[in-house]
Design an enzyme around this catalytic site. Structure first.
Site, PDB file in Angstrom:
ATOM      1  N   PHE A  12       0.823  -1.217   0.000  1.00  0.00           N
ATOM      2  CA  PHE A  12       0.000   0.000   0.000  1.00  0.00           C
ATOM      3  C   PHE A  12       0.860   1.271   0.000  1.00  0.00           C
ATOM      4  O   PHE A  12       0.686   2.163  -0.831  1.00  0.00           O
ATOM      5  CB  PHE A  12      -0.927  -0.045   1.226  1.00  0.00           C
ATOM      6  N   ASP A  48      13.243 -12.814  -0.779  1.00  0.00           N
ATOM      7  CA  ASP A  48      12.635 -13.134   0.506  1.00  0.00           C
ATOM      8  C   ASP A  48      13.619 -12.670   1.572  1.00  0.00           C
ATOM      9  O   ASP A  48      14.685 -13.275   1.753  1.00  0.00           O
ATOM     10  CB  ASP A  48      12.384 -14.637   0.618  1.00  0.00           C
ATOM     11  N   SER A 114       6.088   2.377  13.633  1.00  0.00           N
ATOM     12  CA  SER A 114       4.672   2.631  13.932  1.00  0.00           C
ATOM     13  C   SER A 114       4.552   3.412  15.232  1.00  0.00           C
ATOM     14  O   SER A 114       5.330   3.191  16.178  1.00  0.00           O
ATOM     15  CB  SER A 114       3.923   1.308  14.070  1.00  0.00           C
ATOM     16  N   TYR A 139       2.451  -6.701  17.313  1.00  0.00           N
ATOM     17  CA  TYR A 139       2.980  -5.946  16.178  1.00  0.00           C
ATOM     18  C   TYR A 139       3.847  -4.789  16.662  1.00  0.00           C
ATOM     19  O   TYR A 139       4.984  -4.595  16.202  1.00  0.00           O
ATOM     20  CB  TYR A 139       1.822  -5.426  15.328  1.00  0.00           C
ATOM     21  N   LYS A 143       7.964  -4.018  16.357  1.00  0.00           N
ATOM     22  CA  LYS A 143       8.494  -2.794  15.759  1.00  0.00           C
ATOM     23  C   LYS A 143       9.460  -2.095  16.716  1.00  0.00           C
ATOM     24  O   LYS A 143      10.513  -1.582  16.296  1.00  0.00           O
ATOM     25  CB  LYS A 143       7.353  -1.856  15.372  1.00  0.00           C
ATOM     26  N   GLY A 188     -24.028   4.801   3.992  1.00  0.00           N
ATOM     27  CA  GLY A 188     -24.920   5.763   4.633  1.00  0.00           C
ATOM     28  C   GLY A 188     -25.587   5.194   5.872  1.00  0.00           C
ATOM     29  O   GLY A 188     -26.495   5.812   6.440  1.00  0.00           O
ATOM     30  N   SER A 204      -2.213  11.194   5.929  1.00  0.00           N
ATOM     31  CA  SER A 204      -2.629  10.738   4.606  1.00  0.00           C
ATOM     32  C   SER A 204      -1.450  10.083   3.909  1.00  0.00           C
ATOM     33  O   SER A 204      -0.282  10.376   4.196  1.00  0.00           O
ATOM     34  CB  SER A 204      -3.145  11.906   3.765  1.00  0.00           C
TER      35      SER A 204
END
Length: 318
Positions: A12, A48, A114, A139, A143, A188, A204
């Site tokens: 992403f 990998d 993070s 997680y 990190k 909605g 963002s």
């Protein structure tokens, strides 16, 4: 022209970062586990990071490595020892790539961590770089351990280390819980967040990749840790309303008391989701502003409206 190696290039954040760097005339190489994707003008390398013996080859001639690859939050994780699996990917594989970068005399290594390292929620004061780490889940623990191991590894090395801790990263094609929120808002359907007055720092995708790009080049980023956000905080109520506005829909927010939301989440075994949606997590990103002259491309309100608009347009066209 700098040569940048991006791990997790097909992810992403990775894909967007590669495209942004190409647009800024960087020579971009990307590490992917499987060569099932193509990114225009990016040389993809099938590796990998946990097993490959020739990682150093990918680092040869590279000016900067941006390490994005890792194991993120997993819903309904059925691993016998989830923390050990996170450590294998997020700690050990990161160290293998870092050692290869040092061996190849890479100038800078940017590790995207993070804000979960700081904790699941902030209290009286926003999290800052000097805040005591309080990782809240497997997680985040992995990190934090990766950060500590990398700082030790790069201590005294010629290669510079930059650590970035972003909060929730959002966009129209974001994965995970934000993707689910987008889909619910698009229906909605009434949501029980009308009484919430929490404050969340978010970032963002566009702002994050611009900040990563800044950290690749800026001399003052050398061996520094940064927390970064859109610069203005929003409540969950704000997020829903702004996404709805971008989608051209009316938001229906029912004022359900926080105590009932907490109780319902506990009964459903969704405590972490309750914390993400209903509690506050604020970041002080003034260090990035002061040291690097960082300014977000878009504020949170504008970016959330645009995210809603892009999501509805994408799904209408498809």
């Amino acid at each position: 022209m700098d040569k940048v190696l991006v791990s997790g290039a097909s992810g992403f954040i990775g894909r967007a970062l590669c495209q942004y760097l190409v647009s800024r005339s960087f020579e971009v190489h990307g590490i992917v586990r499987k060569r099932h994707v193509a990114i225009e003008n990016v040389n993809l390398i099938n590796l990998d990071l946990e097993k490959s013996e020739n990682i150093h080859v990918a680092c040869e001639g590279v000016d900067c490595v941006v390490h994005l690859a890792g194991r993120a939050h997993v819903l309904n994780d059925d691993a016998r020892d989830p923390l050990e699996v996170f450590r294998r990917v997020n700690v050990h594989a990161s160290l293998r790539l870092a050692r290869a970068a040092i061996k190849s005399r890479v100038r800078r290594f940017v590790f995207v961590s993070s804000v979960g390292v700081n904790g699941a929620e902030s209290s009286l004061y926003p999290f800052a770089e000097y805040s005591e780490p309080m990782p809240h889940a497997d997680y985040a623990i992995s990190k934090f351990e990766a950060e500590e191991e990398l700082k030790s590894l790069f201590s005294g090395a010629e290669t510079e280390l930059v650590i970035i801790r972003p909060p929730l990263v959002y966009a129209a094609d974001a994965p995970g819980n934000f993707s689910r929120l987008l889909r619910v808002v698009a229906t909605g359907f009434p949501l029980p967040f009308g009484s919430l007055n929490n404050q969340r720092s978010i970032v963002s995708l566009e702002n994050l990749i611009a900040f990563i790009s800044l950290c690749i080049e800026h001399p003052a980023a050398k061996n520094e840790l940064f927390l970064v956000s859109d610069g203005s905080d929003v409540s969950t109520t704000d997020i829903v309303r702004l996404l709805s506005r971008g989608m051209g829909k009316k938001s229906i927010l029912i004022p359900v008391p926080d105590v009932l939301l907490k109780m319902g989440a506990k009964l459903l075994g969704k405590k972490s989701l309750y914390i993400q949606l209903c509690r506050s997590l604020q970041i002080d990103s003034s260090k990035a502003e002061t040291l690097l002259g960082w300014k977000p491309l878009l504020g949170a309100e504008e970016a959330l409206v645009e995210t809603g608009k892009r999501f509805i347009n994408k799904n209408t066209l498809s």
